[in-house]
Design a protein around this motif. Structure first.
Motif, short mmCIF file in Angstrom:
data_model
loop_
_atom_site.label_atom_id
_atom_site.label_comp_id
_atom_site.label_asym_id
_atom_site.label_seq_id
_atom_site.Cartn_x
_atom_site.Cartn_y
_atom_site.Cartn_z
N ARG A 21 14.08 89.33 -14.96
CA ARG A 21 15.05 89.83 -13.91
C ARG A 21 14.77 91.14 -13.41
O ARG A 21 14.98 91.34 -12.05
CB ARG A 21 16.38 90.11 -14.61
CG ARG A 21 17.48 90.47 -13.58
CD ARG A 21 18.78 90.83 -14.37
NE ARG A 21 19.57 91.61 -13.55
CZ ARG A 21 20.53 92.56 -13.84
NH1 ARG A 21 20.25 93.02 -15.52
NH2 ARG A 21 21.23 93.32 -13.21
N TYR A 22 14.54 92.25 -13.97
CA TYR A 22 14.03 93.52 -13.61
C TYR A 22 12.83 93.61 -12.86
O TYR A 22 12.75 94.10 -11.80
CB TYR A 22 13.54 94.54 -14.88
CG TYR A 22 14.89 95.16 -15.46
CD1 TYR A 22 15.07 96.47 -15.47
CD2 TYR A 22 16.08 94.30 -15.92
CE1 TYR A 22 16.02 97.27 -16.22
CE2 TYR A 22 17.33 94.85 -16.57
CZ TYR A 22 17.09 96.12 -16.67
OH TYR A 22 18.27 96.84 -17.28
N ARG A 23 11.89 92.72 -13.09
CA ARG A 23 10.74 92.63 -12.14
C ARG A 23 10.78 91.99 -10.56
O ARG A 23 10.58 92.50 -9.70
CB ARG A 23 9.62 91.41 -12.64
CG ARG A 23 9.03 91.85 -14.08
CD ARG A 23 7.80 92.63 -14.03
NE ARG A 23 7.05 92.76 -15.00
CZ ARG A 23 6.50 94.09 -15.25
NH1 ARG A 23 6.65 95.25 -14.61
NH2 ARG A 23 5.85 94.31 -16.47
N ARG A 24 11.99 90.81 -10.67
CA ARG A 24 12.58 90.52 -9.28
C ARG A 24 13.08 91.81 -8.47
O ARG A 24 12.91 91.74 -7.30
CB ARG A 24 13.53 89.46 -9.54
CG ARG A 24 12.84 88.25 -10.05
CD ARG A 24 14.01 87.10 -9.89
NE ARG A 24 15.28 87.20 -10.31
CZ ARG A 24 15.61 86.79 -11.83
NH1 ARG A 24 14.67 86.28 -12.23
NH2 ARG A 24 16.81 86.93 -12.01
N VAL A 25 13.83 92.62 -9.30
CA VAL A 25 14.54 93.55 -8.64
C VAL A 25 13.57 94.64 -8.21
O VAL A 25 13.72 95.19 -7.04
CB VAL A 25 15.67 94.05 -9.54
CG1 VAL A 25 16.45 95.60 -9.11
CG2 VAL A 25 16.91 93.30 -9.79
N PHE A 26 12.85 95.17 -9.08
CA PHE A 26 11.85 96.40 -8.83
C PHE A 26 10.36 95.80 -8.36
O PHE A 26 9.70 96.65 -7.63
CB PHE A 26 11.82 97.22 -9.91
CG PHE A 26 13.00 97.88 -10.63
CD1 PHE A 26 13.32 98.98 -10.17
CD2 PHE A 26 13.64 97.22 -11.68
CE1 PHE A 26 14.57 99.74 -10.32
CE2 PHE A 26 14.76 97.90 -12.06
CZ PHE A 26 15.48 99.15 -11.59
N GLY A 27 10.09 94.80 -8.47
CA GLY A 27 8.72 94.14 -8.14
C GLY A 27 7.66 94.81 -9.13
O GLY A 27 8.02 95.44 -10.20
N ALA A 28 6.27 94.32 -8.74
CA ALA A 28 5.10 94.77 -9.61
C ALA A 28 4.14 95.44 -8.80
O ALA A 28 3.10 95.64 -9.41
CB ALA A 28 4.77 93.49 -10.38
N VAL A 29 4.45 96.01 -7.78
CA VAL A 29 3.44 96.78 -7.03
C VAL A 29 2.90 97.98 -7.92
O VAL A 29 3.51 98.81 -8.28
CB VAL A 29 3.78 97.25 -5.82
CG1 VAL A 29 2.70 97.97 -4.96
CG2 VAL A 29 4.34 96.02 -4.79
N GLY A 30 1.64 97.81 -7.89
CA GLY A 30 0.81 98.94 -8.61
C GLY A 30 0.81 98.86 -10.25
O GLY A 30 0.17 99.69 -10.75
#
Length: 460
Positions: free
Chosen positions: A443-452
């Motif tokens: 869920r947190y990855r969906r909200v914040f993304g994973a760029v970088g």
């Protein structure tokens, strides 16, 4: 301070030799954060848990009774009057009175460490702390230093006095070789960040005194408040991942979750000013943090890098500052993740030394190169500092005469696991460092993304 480590370890027969000698034997940032929590979240309930990020078993080399005795001893400690006077009257980061009188009175009269829960599964310890945030947060450093030192003591018991002599002779030689490479390096700024995974309290004190005596102004101080107080050194530290993790867990929805990382900074700068405003943007990913950060965050003093390649993170921060019209040379970049002397020298040359025109980092391959002043210029890119942790205060790799690696450092951490019954999550800039239930991490990855974010082996 001259300590015969071998003789002391060989003759050790005290019923209880306390690991935690004082409640001040913690990182300075924990005290700053404790005041923040006391001020803003005095009734929030949290849980902390101890995790092992190393593949080998760290805490099954000593009896549970030994751990219980040390934890119980820590719970009985109270802040001493002299320690509170130091916190009240000392100047930290150029400012006197950082700690409010009401907070210090609370420390003296009302602060108590929470109880703990200890269990074992297949010979491995599981340690957890539940209670008010104010009562649990300080366990992070006490528990880690206790477990690491008990592990050290268990390994010391299997060596003869000659073996102990060899162990410490090799460790001292290794330490001196590192210090020697740093002596005289222009504009050096390195601090001890090694409390949580130290070999022992006495070894950390020995290391800190050796650094202070031989590096002069290049040694900027120690994160350990007790050692800073005892040896009249600068106490170093600001904040950690814990606060954004808690505020994120308290967020009612995804929009508030995304905004919580900036709400932390708003509240922190309401509480503290000046040099204490060091951003730690990697809790949920540095790149997304900087992309969405309000313009006022660029006025903060600097940034600490804890889970990203520091060369990449530093360049990213410099470009971000320039895009917002700020001069990076007036800011500070602090690297603190798994550093050793080669990393410190390379990063210092790259960011803060700095290099004369036409010189590259590759030109610095020896101590002699670093002391060749023709390769240096005063045109630094940013003020660089190194927070040197595990491999300063616990680098006994290759020192054990038995050769079994029992003294090698381990990646033990203590982190918030739940807030008011809701799971806490840390993503970081390294997939391997993510903490939390898989569904919440997703869920947190969906909200914040994973760029970088990258895949990097986790060192101790």
């Amino acid at each position: 301070m001259i300590v015969n480590f071998a003789e002391r370890a060989h003759n050790h027969n005290w019923e209880l030799d306390p690991v935690t000698r004082s409640l001040l034997d913690t990182d300075f940032y924990k005290l700053l954060m404790l005041q923040f929590i006391w001020k803003h979240y005095p009734k929030t309930q949290v849980s902390f848990a101890v995790y092992n990020r190393s593949p080998t078993g760290p805490v099954d080399t000593f009896a549970p009774e030994e751990l219980i005795a040390q934890l119980d001893h820590a719970r009985e400690l109270r802040f001493r009057r002299s320690e509170l006077v130091w916190l009240a009257g000392n100047t930290f980061y150029g400012r006197r009175g950082i700690f409010e009188p009401a907070f210090l009175e609370w420390l003296e009269n009302d602060f108590r460490l929470s109880n703990y829960t200890l269990s074992t599964t297949n010979g491995r310890f599981h340690l957890q702390f539940d209670g008010l945030w104010t009562d649990t947060t300080m366990w992070e450093l006490y528990s880690l230093s206790i477990i690491n030192e008990l592990r050290t003591r268990a390994n010391l018991k299997r060596l003869s006095q000659v073996g102990l002599d060899i162990l410490y002779a090799k460790a001292k030689t290794k330490l001196w070789s590192k210090i020697e490479r740093l002596r005289g390096v222009p504009n050096l700024a390195v601090a001890d960040f090694g409390t949580r995974r130290r070999h022992s309290f006495l070894w950390q004190e020995y290391v800190v005194e050796a650094m202070a005596a031989n590096l002069g102004p290049g040694f900027t101080g120690t994160s350990n408040a007790f050692l800073a107080h005892k040896h009249d050194l600068e106490a170093i530290g600001t904040n950690a991942h814990e606060i954004p993790m808690v505020l994120a867990a308290l967020a009612p929805d995804d929009e508030a979750l995304k905004a919580s990382q900036y709400r932390v900074l708003e509240m922190w700068q309401q509480t503290y000013v000046g040099e204490l405003r060091i951003m730690l943007p990697d809790t949920f990913g540095t790149t997304q943090f900087l992309e969405g950060a309000p313009d006022w965050t660029a006025d903060w003093t600097g940034q600490r890098v804890d889970s990203k390649d520091p060369y990449i993170a530093g360049d990213e921060y410099i470009e971000w500052l320039q895009a917002r019209g700020r001069d990076p040379r007036a800011k500070r970049l602090i690297a603190s993740d798994s550093l050793d002397v080669d990393d410190i020298l390379g990063l210092h040359a790259y960011f803060g030394g700095t290099l004369a025109r036409g010189t590259t980092v590759a030109d610095f391959r020896s101590a002699a190169d670093f002391h060749d002043r023709r390769k240096w210029t005063l045109d630094r890119r940013i003020r660089f500092s190194a927070g040197w942790g595990t491999l300063l205060t616990n680098d006994f790799r290759g020192c054990d005469p038995s050769g079994d690696g029992g003294f090698d450092p381990i990646g033990l951490i203590a982190k918030v696991s739940a807030v008011e019954g809701r799971p806490a999550v840390k993503l970081s800039d390294n997939y391997a460092k993510a903490l939390g239930p898989p569904s919440e991490i997703e869920r947190y990855r969906r909200v914040f993304g994973a760029v970088g974010v990258s895949h990097t082996p986790v060192l101790a």
